[in-house]
Design an enzyme around this catalytic site. Structure first.
Site, mmCIF file in Angstrom:
data_model
loop_
_atom_site.group_PDB
_atom_site.id
_atom_site.type_symbol
_atom_site.label_atom_id
_atom_site.label_comp_id
_atom_site.label_asym_id
_atom_site.label_seq_id
_atom_site.Cartn_x
_atom_site.Cartn_y
_atom_site.Cartn_z
ATOM 1 N N ASN A 246 0.856 -1.248 -0.126
ATOM 2 C CA ASN A 246 0.050 0.044 -0.019
ATOM 3 C C ASN A 246 0.829 1.135 -0.204
ATOM 4 O O ASN A 246 1.537 1.491 1.048
ATOM 5 C CB ASN A 246 -0.789 -0.055 1.367
ATOM 6 C CG ASN A 246 -1.789 1.203 1.507
ATOM 7 O OD1 ASN A 246 -1.900 1.795 0.462
ATOM 8 N ND2 ASN A 246 -2.297 1.512 2.682
ATOM 9 N N LYS B 263 0.237 4.188 -0.338
ATOM 10 C CA LYS B 263 -0.325 5.446 0.277
ATOM 11 C C LYS B 263 -0.287 6.605 -0.580
ATOM 12 O O LYS B 263 -0.256 6.428 -1.876
ATOM 13 C CB LYS B 263 -0.091 5.707 1.544
ATOM 14 C CG LYS B 263 -0.090 4.323 2.511
ATOM 15 C CD LYS B 263 -0.016 4.689 3.878
ATOM 16 C CE LYS B 263 0.229 3.770 4.998
ATOM 17 N NZ LYS B 263 -0.020 3.779 6.147
ATOM 18 N N HIS C 225 -9.453 1.196 4.612
ATOM 19 C CA HIS C 225 -8.323 1.254 5.491
ATOM 20 C C HIS C 225 -8.342 2.313 6.654
ATOM 21 O O HIS C 225 -9.303 3.379 6.689
ATOM 22 C CB HIS C 225 -7.306 2.058 4.439
ATOM 23 C CG HIS C 225 -5.987 1.889 4.972
ATOM 24 N ND1 HIS C 225 -5.438 2.810 6.094
ATOM 25 C CD2 HIS C 225 -5.086 1.010 4.907
ATOM 26 C CE1 HIS C 225 -4.236 2.596 6.562
ATOM 27 N NE2 HIS C 225 -3.777 1.522 5.577
ATOM 28 N N GLU D 258 -6.928 4.791 7.690
ATOM 29 C CA GLU D 258 -6.859 6.317 7.504
ATOM 30 C C GLU D 258 -7.914 6.755 6.854
ATOM 31 O O GLU D 258 -8.391 8.014 7.028
ATOM 32 C CB GLU D 258 -5.414 6.171 6.605
ATOM 33 C CG GLU D 258 -4.186 6.345 7.610
ATOM 34 C CD GLU D 258 -2.881 5.553 6.593
ATOM 35 O OE1 GLU D 258 -3.009 5.607 5.579
ATOM 36 O OE2 GLU D 258 -2.075 5.117 7.630
ATOM 37 N N GLU E 54 -5.363 -4.837 10.515
ATOM 38 C CA GLU E 54 -4.452 -3.735 10.708
ATOM 39 C C GLU E 54 -4.750 -3.128 12.071
ATOM 40 O O GLU E 54 -5.643 -2.270 12.075
ATOM 41 C CB GLU E 54 -4.521 -3.066 9.424
ATOM 42 C CG GLU E 54 -4.250 -3.588 8.216
ATOM 43 C CD GLU E 54 -3.447 -2.451 7.321
ATOM 44 O OE1 GLU E 54 -2.543 -2.700 6.731
ATOM 45 O OE2 GLU E 54 -4.548 -1.596 7.023
ATOM 46 N N GLY F 228 2.366 2.317 10.775
ATOM 47 C CA GLY F 228 3.482 3.489 10.602
ATOM 48 C C GLY F 228 4.039 3.635 11.848
ATOM 49 O O GLY F 228 4.757 4.698 12.050
ATOM 50 N N SER G 211 3.248 -2.060 10.413
ATOM 51 C CA SER G 211 4.509 -1.989 10.709
ATOM 52 C C SER G 211 5.451 -3.551 10.323
ATOM 53 O O SER G 211 6.303 -4.005 10.976
ATOM 54 C CB SER G 211 4.972 -1.753 12.095
ATOM 55 O OG SER G 211 4.518 -0.335 12.374
#
Ligand code: PEP
Length: 254
Positions: free
Chosen positions: A10, A12, A98, A100, A168, A174, A214
């Protein structure tokens, strides 16, 4: 039950034309060297790079995916991209829900479910993301949160052929932090149980559940060896071909 491991990147909101094309080329070249890879490869660049990356990946064993889609086929939705458009520019996958997007765009389970349905309708496989926040984990609510997300955001007609789940933990994305392998396996096994309840045992046993958060070369082998982990959704480490390929190299035979 053999499920083919999926190693998905991904990207991003990263990459301009030149470096995006170079990264895709490096991944395609490395995957080619593997001959018959043990796992499937996927990269999900930003919308602006899809056409360029598609050209670079032509003839390779690396699939193309997008990071989001709208629920409609076309129409008055300024700034949005439809699943039909994604299919048209060569995508076979799309990530939906996702964390985010859940956070930045206030996406609900119901909306994510409709996006996954729209993706299926367009002939795309949906990667549906779920995962708890740090506060939810600290409150012992991880399984409860993931169950609710699965029940609400996975369409009733989802199958192993058109859907992949990505677990996730939001606090691991991250941050360099990861749950213990025991915690990851506990959640993945619980997710498979919920999928069995919702979609039937046959579908649940065949459906791939990726871990994301991560994942890097140093921890990938331990994570990918877990019985209910069927691959990785990789953010930061997918931006370096060497790291992405090192993760793939740690896939154990299942
Ligand atoms: C992700 O964005 O899906 C992700 C897992 O990111 P990272 O690997 O950087 O934690």
């Amino acid at each position: 039950m053999s499920r083919k491991v999926l190693i998905a990147g991904n990207w991003k909101m990263n990459g301009l034309l030149e470096d995006g094309a170079a990264l895709a080329k490096e991944v395609a070249t490395e995957v080619k060297k593997l001959g018959k890879p043990e796992c499937e490869f996927l990269v999900c660049p930003p919308f602006t790079l899809l056409t360029t990356v598609k050209k670079v990946l032509r003839g390779s064993k690396v699939a193309l995916g997008a990071q989001d889609c709208h629920v409609a086929e076309k129409g008055a939705h300024t700034g949005d991209i439809s699943p039909v458009m994604l299919k048209d520019c060569g995508c076979s996958y799309v990530i939906v829900g996702h964390s985010e997007r859940r956070a930045d765009h206030k996406e609900s389970n119901e909306l994510i479910c409709r996006k996954a349905e729209a993706a299926h309708q367009a002939g795309l496989k949906a990667i549906i993301c779920i995962g708890e926040t740090e506060a939810e984990r600290d409150a012992g609510k991880t399984i409860e949160v993931c169950t609710k997300q699965i029940m609400g955001s996975v369409p009733q007609n989802a199958t192993a052929a058109n859907t992949v789940i990505a677990y996730e933990p939001v606090w691991a994305i991250g941050t360099g932090k990861t749950p213990t392998t025991a915690d990851v396996e506990e959640v993945h096994a619980a997710v498979r149980k919920v999928l069995a309840k919702k979609l039937g045992k046959g579908n649940a046993n065949k459906m791939r559940i990726l871990y994301g958060g991560s994942m890097k070369p140093a921890n990938a082998a331990a994570l990918l060896a877990l019985p209910d982990v069927d691959g990785g959704l990789i953010g930061g480490a997918s931006l370096k071909a060497a790291d992405f390929m090192a993760i793939a190299a740690s896939v154990n035979k299942k």
